[in-house]
Design a protein around this motif. Structure first.
Motif, PDB file in Angstrom:
ATOM      1  N   ALA A   1       1.358   2.553  -3.385  1.00  0.00           N
ATOM      2  CA  ALA A   1       0.090   2.855  -4.073  1.00  0.00           C
ATOM      3  C   ALA A   1      -0.429   1.707  -4.927  1.00  0.00           C
ATOM      4  O   ALA A   1      -1.189   1.950  -5.871  1.00  0.00           O
TER       5      ALA A   1
ATOM      6  N   TYR B   1      -4.541  -0.613   0.899  1.00  0.00           N
ATOM      7  CA  TYR B   1      -4.583   0.683   0.203  1.00  0.00           C
ATOM      8  C   TYR B   1      -6.021   1.171   0.054  1.00  0.00           C
ATOM      9  O   TYR B   1      -6.321   2.341   0.302  1.00  0.00           O
TER      10      TYR B   1
ATOM     11  N   LYS C   1      -7.237   2.415   3.303  1.00  0.00           N
ATOM     12  CA  LYS C   1      -6.705   3.751   3.615  1.00  0.00           C
ATOM     13  C   LYS C   1      -7.471   4.839   2.863  1.00  0.00           C
ATOM     14  O   LYS C   1      -7.785   5.885   3.438  1.00  0.00           O
TER      15      LYS C   1
ATOM     16  N   GLN D   1      -3.088  -0.973  -5.377  1.00  0.00           N
ATOM     17  CA  GLN D   1      -4.440  -0.900  -4.825  1.00  0.00           C
ATOM     18  C   GLN D   1      -4.891  -2.245  -4.240  1.00  0.00           C
ATOM     19  O   GLN D   1      -5.831  -2.871  -4.723  1.00  0.00           O
TER      20      GLN D   1
ATOM     21  N   ALA E   1       0.831  -1.212   0.000  1.00  0.00           N
ATOM     22  CA  ALA E   1       0.000   0.000   0.000  1.00  0.00           C
ATOM     23  C   ALA E   1       0.857   1.250   0.000  1.00  0.00           C
ATOM     24  O   ALA E   1       0.432   2.303  -0.496  1.00  0.00           O
TER      25      ALA E   1
END
Length: 222
Positions: free
Chosen positions: A170, A176, A179, A172, A167
């Protein structure tokens, strides 16, 4: 602190979490395929009589065992493209980082199991005229896999949990997406509790399987 639990946004955002879980499971399955197969090869190589083979493999294993998984993931995502001019998608990078980490730990489990294979069985295969490759595939691999199975499963669960680290770059995955949901809804308690429960719901049954396998091995030895 006036914070009231509200599950409405979690229910609204449950589908994105499931999409993240799919990515997490893809990471986990692919990393385990690498970890199980490459780990056995590394275990064989690290037991080689040739120092030219043994030392580079030992260095590979110790690097992934003795450095944080988070650093390894970041290194794969940001350093590999720069150093080696290799550009692949983020999911592949995540699979390689977690897969190599898992392979290093599995190699040690395999190595201990290989050393436990009885010498008379190997002598019998030599007497039968089996080649080293045939001995490895038909005798060493099945026994080493069975003996190390509880550790391999436990390492696989650990890899599933480590996927949350991607995560930070970035990708996914479940963490992630959790978040993002927590940031958008301002409901961190509900969101991260739900994410934790999803990880738990998958990890706990597998951990119970590990304990069952350990008990079964203990019963077979007694």
């Amino acid at each position: 602190m006036d914070y009231k639990i509200d599950l409405f946004y979690i229910m609204e955002g449950f589908w994105p979490l499931m999409q993240g879980l799919v990515v997490t499971l893809k990471l986990t399955i692919a990393a385990n395929v690498i970890g199980l197969s490459l780990g056995f090869v590394l275990a064989l190589l690290v037991m080689s009589n040739s120092i030219l083979i043994r030392w580079p493999v030992t260095l590979f294993i110790e690097f992934f065992r003795c450095t944080p998984a988070l650093i390894q993931i970041i290194w794969f995502f940001y350093c590999v493209p720069i150093i080696f001019d290799i550009y692949v998608d983020a999911l592949t990078m995540g699979i390689l980082a977690i897969g190599f980490n898992l392979a290093a730990f599995n190699a040690e489990a395999y190595r201990a199991a290989i050393q436990g294979v009885q010498r008379d069985q190997l002598d019998a295969t030599i007497a039968l005229g089996l080649s080293p490759l045939q001995r490895t595939i038909h005798v060493v691999l099945p026994q080493a896999f069975r003996a190390s199975l509880p550790v391999l499963v436990a390492n696989g669960v650990g890899a599933f949990q480590q996927t949350a680290l991607v995560a930070i770059v970035a990708l996914q995955d479940l963490m992630y997406m959790g978040k993002i949901l927590a940031t958008d809804t301002y409901r961190p308690i509900e969101t991260y509790t739900t994410v934790a429960l999803i990880y738990f719901a998958i990890s706990f049954p597998i951990s119970q399987l590990v304990e069952f396998l350990e008990r079964r091995r203990g019963a077979a030895r007694s």
